[in-house]
Design an enzyme around this catalytic site. Structure first.
Site, PDB file in Angstrom:
ATOM      1  N   SER A 182     -10.066  -7.537  10.765  1.00 17.26           N
ATOM      2  CA  SER A 182     -11.301  -8.292  10.571  1.00 17.26           C
ATOM      3  C   SER A 182     -11.089  -9.724  11.030  1.00 17.26           C
ATOM      4  CB  SER A 182     -11.719  -8.269   9.095  1.00 17.26           C
ATOM      5  OG  SER A 182     -11.968  -6.943   8.666  1.00 17.26           O
ATOM      6  N   LEU A 213      -8.257 -11.278   4.054  1.00 17.03           N
ATOM      7  CA  LEU A 213      -9.129 -10.743   5.090  1.00 17.03           C
ATOM      8  C   LEU A 213      -8.297  -9.741   5.871  1.00 17.03           C
ATOM      9  CD1 LEU A 213     -12.034 -11.116   6.155  1.00 17.03           C
ATOM     10  CD2 LEU A 213     -11.151 -12.798   7.773  1.00 17.03           C
ATOM     11  N   ASP A 214      -8.824  -8.539   6.054  1.00 17.70           N
ATOM     12  CA  ASP A 214      -8.051  -7.486   6.704  1.00 17.70           C
ATOM     13  C   ASP A 214      -7.571  -7.917   8.088  1.00 17.70           C
ATOM     14  OD1 ASP A 214      -8.436  -5.747   4.572  1.00 17.70           O
ATOM     15  OD2 ASP A 214     -10.304  -4.970   5.402  1.00 17.70           O
ATOM     16  N   ARG A 215      -6.471  -7.330   8.510  1.00 19.44           N
ATOM     17  CA  ARG A 215      -5.890  -7.682   9.808  1.00 19.44           C
ATOM     18  C   ARG A 215      -6.873  -7.418  10.940  1.00 19.44           C
ATOM     19  NH1 ARG A 215      -1.732  -4.574  13.262  1.00 19.44           N
ATOM     20  NH2 ARG A 215      -0.798  -6.170  14.587  1.00 19.44           N
TER      21      ARG A 215
END
Length: 281
Positions: free
Chosen positions: A95, A91-93
């Site tokens: 997000s 999961l993107d930083r």
């Protein structure tokens, strides 16, 4: 007068293996002895069924989806103290939301393999309000720089009851925002953000609400919960390939968000968890 050059012993000379009749043949046993030893397989054995673990984590904003960082930024290590457990997927930083972690390598592979097509549900706050034609484009698939996306679920949803983000999103007074529910089965890099940008509505905030039937319900940012043995997915049978479809999974709904009374604009401790909004007809 040139100094005498050091002489090589017969065994050390490059042509020591040659004879008048040609090169000396090396026997297979000798050849194996001269090769470096094989690397030992360091893969850890699969945990016993009773020792398998699966954690649900509500990953906060700006936390790296890894356990170490040389730059000193926040990582999963600041929230997960369980040893020998790793993220199943990323999961993107920038997000937020649901992340699964497990100590079972086979389960980790099942949760992340593209062929499994595990649906992932995102709550996405975007700039502007897309019309039906743009939502239809997401449902049909859009052309990104790495190819067409698979058909996705896309609809405008009521504003969800979620925790306030720190820092808050940047909003422009002249441009409204809205929340979309987007469901995809792919996992390309920053895919949802690129999809909404493609239709002209940049993502301002992105929360992953669900992976399969597992949800954020009852989890405040930074909180995690281990599944019970009854909630764990069944391990694949020995000697058989994993099924093409993921097994049915139980939803995680603790109801803690309903009891806390907290959330965006609500009263409480400020540790609001997500709550699914009513479906807009």
């Amino acid at each position: 007068m040139k100094p005498d050059r050091p002489r090589l012993s017969l065994s050390a000379r490059p042509d020591a293996g040659r004879t008048a009749s040609g090169p000396t043949t090396v026997r297979p046993s000798q050849r194996r002895e001269t090769q470096p030893p094989e690397r030992v397989n360091e893969r850890k054995p699969a945990p016993a069924p009773a020792d398998r673990k699966l954690l649900l984590l509500n990953k906060p904003y700006m936390v790296l989806c890894q356990f170490t960082d040389e730059a000193g930024r926040e990582t999963l290590k600041d929230y997960i103290k369980e040893p020998g457990i790793y993220a199943a997927g990323r999961l993107d930083r920038d997000s937020e939301g649901l992340l699964l972690l497990t100590n079972d390598g086979k389960l980790q592979a099942r949760l992340t393999q593209p062929g499994e097509k595990t649906p992932k549900t995102y709550w996405v706050q975007v700039e502007g309000i897309p019309d039906e034609a743009k939502l239809a484009a997401l449902r049909a698939g859009v052309e990104l720089n790495d190819g067409m996306t698979l058909p996705a679920g896309a609809r405008i949803m009521d504003d969800p009851v979620v925790w306030p983000r720190n820092p808050p999103i940047r909003m422009r007074k002249a441009i409204p925002t809205c929340w979309l529910e987007i469901k995809i089965v792919e996992g390309r890099n920053r895919q949802v953000r690129r999809m909404t940008a493609h239709i002209g509505h940049p993502t301002l905030r992105l929360i992953r609400y669900a992976i399969g039937d597992w949800t954020l319900d009852g989890l405040a940012p930074g909180e995690s919960r281990a599944l019970t043995s009854q909630e764990m997915p069944s391990p694949p049978r020995p000697g058989r390939a994993s099924p093409s479809k993921a097994p049915a999974r139980r939803a995680v709904r603790t109801g803690a968000s309903d009891k806390s009374g907290s959330g965006a604009g609500g009263k409480g401790s400020g540790r609001a968890s997500a709550r699914r909004p009513a479906r807009k007809i």
